[in-house]
Design an enzyme around this catalytic site. Structure first.
Site, PDB file in Angstrom:
ATOM      1  N   ASN A  17       0.815  -1.219   0.000  1.00 36.01           N
ATOM      2  CA  ASN A  17       0.000   0.000   0.000  1.00 36.01           C
ATOM      3  C   ASN A  17       0.846   1.265   0.000  1.00 36.01           C
ATOM      4  O   ASN A  17       0.624   2.177  -0.797  1.00 36.01           O
ATOM      5  CB  ASN A  17      -0.915   0.023   1.238  1.00 36.01           C
ATOM      6  N   ASP A  76       0.079  -9.721   3.330  1.00 36.13           N
ATOM      7  CA  ASP A  76      -1.200  -9.435   3.979  1.00 36.13           C
ATOM      8  C   ASP A  76      -2.377  -9.581   3.028  1.00 36.13           C
ATOM      9  O   ASP A  76      -3.523  -9.666   3.469  1.00 36.13           O
ATOM     10  CB  ASP A  76      -1.209  -8.019   4.549  1.00 36.13           C
ATOM     11  N   MET A  87       0.653 -12.841  11.293  1.00 32.97           N
ATOM     12  CA  MET A  87       0.693 -11.460  10.822  1.00 32.97           C
ATOM     13  C   MET A  87      -0.630 -11.044  10.188  1.00 32.97           C
ATOM     14  O   MET A  87      -1.341 -11.854   9.610  1.00 32.97           O
ATOM     15  CB  MET A  87       1.816 -11.274   9.806  1.00 32.97           C
ATOM     16  N   GLY A  88      -0.893  -9.743  10.278  1.00 32.32           N
ATOM     17  CA  GLY A  88      -2.096  -9.169   9.688  1.00 32.32           C
ATOM     18  C   GLY A  88      -2.670  -8.100  10.593  1.00 32.32           C
ATOM     19  O   GLY A  88      -3.395  -8.414  11.540  1.00 32.32           O
ATOM     20  N   GLU A  99      -2.529 -10.865  14.586  1.00 31.76           N
ATOM     21  CA  GLU A  99      -1.861  -9.894  15.443  1.00 31.76           C
ATOM     22  C   GLU A  99      -2.661  -8.604  15.578  1.00 31.76           C
ATOM     23  O   GLU A  99      -2.497  -7.857  16.536  1.00 31.76           O
ATOM     24  CB  GLU A  99      -0.477  -9.566  14.879  1.00 31.76           C
ATOM     25  N   ARG A 156       7.166 -14.945   6.290  1.00 32.50           N
ATOM     26  CA  ARG A 156       7.374 -14.065   5.127  1.00 32.50           C
ATOM     27  C   ARG A 156       8.273 -14.669   4.055  1.00 32.50           C
ATOM     28  O   ARG A 156       7.968 -14.572   2.872  1.00 32.50           O
ATOM     29  CB  ARG A 156       7.977 -12.729   5.588  1.00 32.50           C
TER      30      ARG A 156
END
Length: 408
Positions: free
Chosen positions: A110, A140, A182-183, A239, A300
């Site tokens: 982003n 993500d 993650m997120g 998270e 990742r």
């Protein structure tokens, strides 16, 4: 030829992924098919490398070595967490102009797309012929306009396999297991935990996503019910889970959490949330065997757990960016769009349509109770995980008659 028309500059930004180098190599090799391209430069450590003029000439790399790099996880050029504002982007543009760069391609999420947008506007204001392309990347899976984003399928494959293994461990030694994924705003990666389930009683039994409000008392009641039902409980937690006000649960339960370069509470890279939730389960539910993990950076760039579908598509978005740039399609963000049962096509979206925006999981992917995912999500994710996923099996447990305790 317009100023700098024979030079491409490519950079990688944000968190590394298992396939981001496929996009980089896609750019470098596809550019060689166009006679007007004299050089493909790479900026080391993203936009920071641009303002520092820290460039390498990818045109001098052999095709063989580029292919080896393509199959290597993480960011070969290095990355950065810098989030450029207008002044920063003006410095970027000055460097691009000085080096007569005609095409700026930035691989990222982003924030990276927003950087491309601002640099594009600076070039337009100056009347400089610069083509600016954003190449999608984020585990993500939160870029709008994309069916999915390169890097996410491989990370999802890791998460699915990790929870499949944690479930087997938990079945052998029953208790409660909490895995934090993650997120911050989007729960796609956490939701991927369910794709490793084979039998009806497999975990994760509960899934908590940032798309739904997290209530601690309700969480404890759901854990208690699942533990009573299955004799154990595997839990997948994003998270980014938060309360009704949007405050991250990690910051409510813990003190003195670090903040990242963007001013956000540092959710990754520490085990605070997993530890805190485990402590609540132990103290409130009186369950003795409670364990927690924070997947952190493991998901990742995990080598050996890469989706072949992700590899192919990450290469293609790099190739398509070069084609869009050199064939006069205009500035924009390359997007993956699903067609048919499973195939993809690539579109060039306006930078304004992607930059600075965040996609979250669609309601159709989340069960009504908010602690699971639907068949629609399974159908969405399954083809992205690639081929050769490992499988798990069980003993059928044919009982042998007891001799000393026949009635027990």
């Amino acid at each position: 030829m317009s100023a700098g028309g024979d030079k491409i500059l490519v950079a990688q930004g944000g968190g590394p992924t298992a396939v981001i180098n496929q996009s980089l190599v896609g750019v470098a090799l596809e550019a060689r098919r166009f006679a007007q391209v004299a050089h493909v430069y790479g900026a080391r450590h993203g936009v920071r490398g641009i303002v520092d003029e820290d460039f390498v000439d990818l045109s001098q790399e052999t095709s063989h070595n580029l292919e080896l790099v393509a199959n290597t996880p993480s960011s070969a050029l290095g990355s950065t967490r810098d989030k450029p504002d207008v002044r920063y982007c003006q410095e970027i543009f000055k460097v691009l102009q000085a080096h007569q760069i005609g095409h700026f391609l930035y691989i990222g999420g982003n924030d990276s797309s927003d950087t491309v947008r601002i640099v594009s506007l600076e070039a337009q204001k100056a009347g400089y012929p610069l083509r600016c392309l954003h190449i999608p990347k984020t585990i993500d899976n939160d870029l709008v306009g994309n069916d999915h984003t390169p890097g996410f399928p491989s990370a999802a494959r890791f998460v699915a396999q990790a929870f499949a293994g944690a479930n087997l461990d938990n079945a052998a030694l029953p208790g409660v297991y909490v895995g934090v994924v993650m997120g911050r705003h989007a729960g796609f990666l956490t939701a991927a935990s369910v794709l490793g389930k084979k039998f009806p009683d497999d975990g994760p039994h509960l899934v908590y996503l940032p798309e739904r409000t997290f209530v601690l008392t309700q969480f404890l009641a759901e854990v208690k019910e699942a533990y009573a039902r299955f004799g154990r409980c595997v839990i997948a937690v994003s998270e980014g889970i938060h309360d009704a006000s949007g405050t991250p649960i990690a910051s409510l339960l813990a003190k003195n959490l670090e903040h990242d370069a963007h001013g956000n509470v540092q959710l990754s890279g520490n085990g605070a949330l997993a530890d805190l939730l485990c402590e609540e389960i132990k103290s409130q539910l009186k369950i003795k065997r409670v364990r927690g993990d924070t997947f952190g950076y493991l998901q990742r760039s995990f080598s050996g757990c890469v989706s072949d579908v992700d590899q192919r598509e990450a290469r293609e978005v790099g190739e398509k960016a070069v084609q869009f740039a050199l064939r006069g399609a205009g500035d924009g963000s390359v997007a993956i769009q699903r067609t048919g049962a499973y195939a993809v096509d690539y579109a060039l979206l306006p930078l304004d349509a992607v930059a600075g925006k965040t996609r979250v999981m669609e309601d159709a992917f989340i069960t009504p109770n908010g602690t699971g995912v639907t068949d629609a999500f399974h159908a969405y994710l399954r083809p992205l995980l690639g081929t050769g996923l490992p499988d798990a099996f069980r003993l059928r447990h044919h009982p042998v008659a007891k001799l000393l305790r026949p009635g027990s």
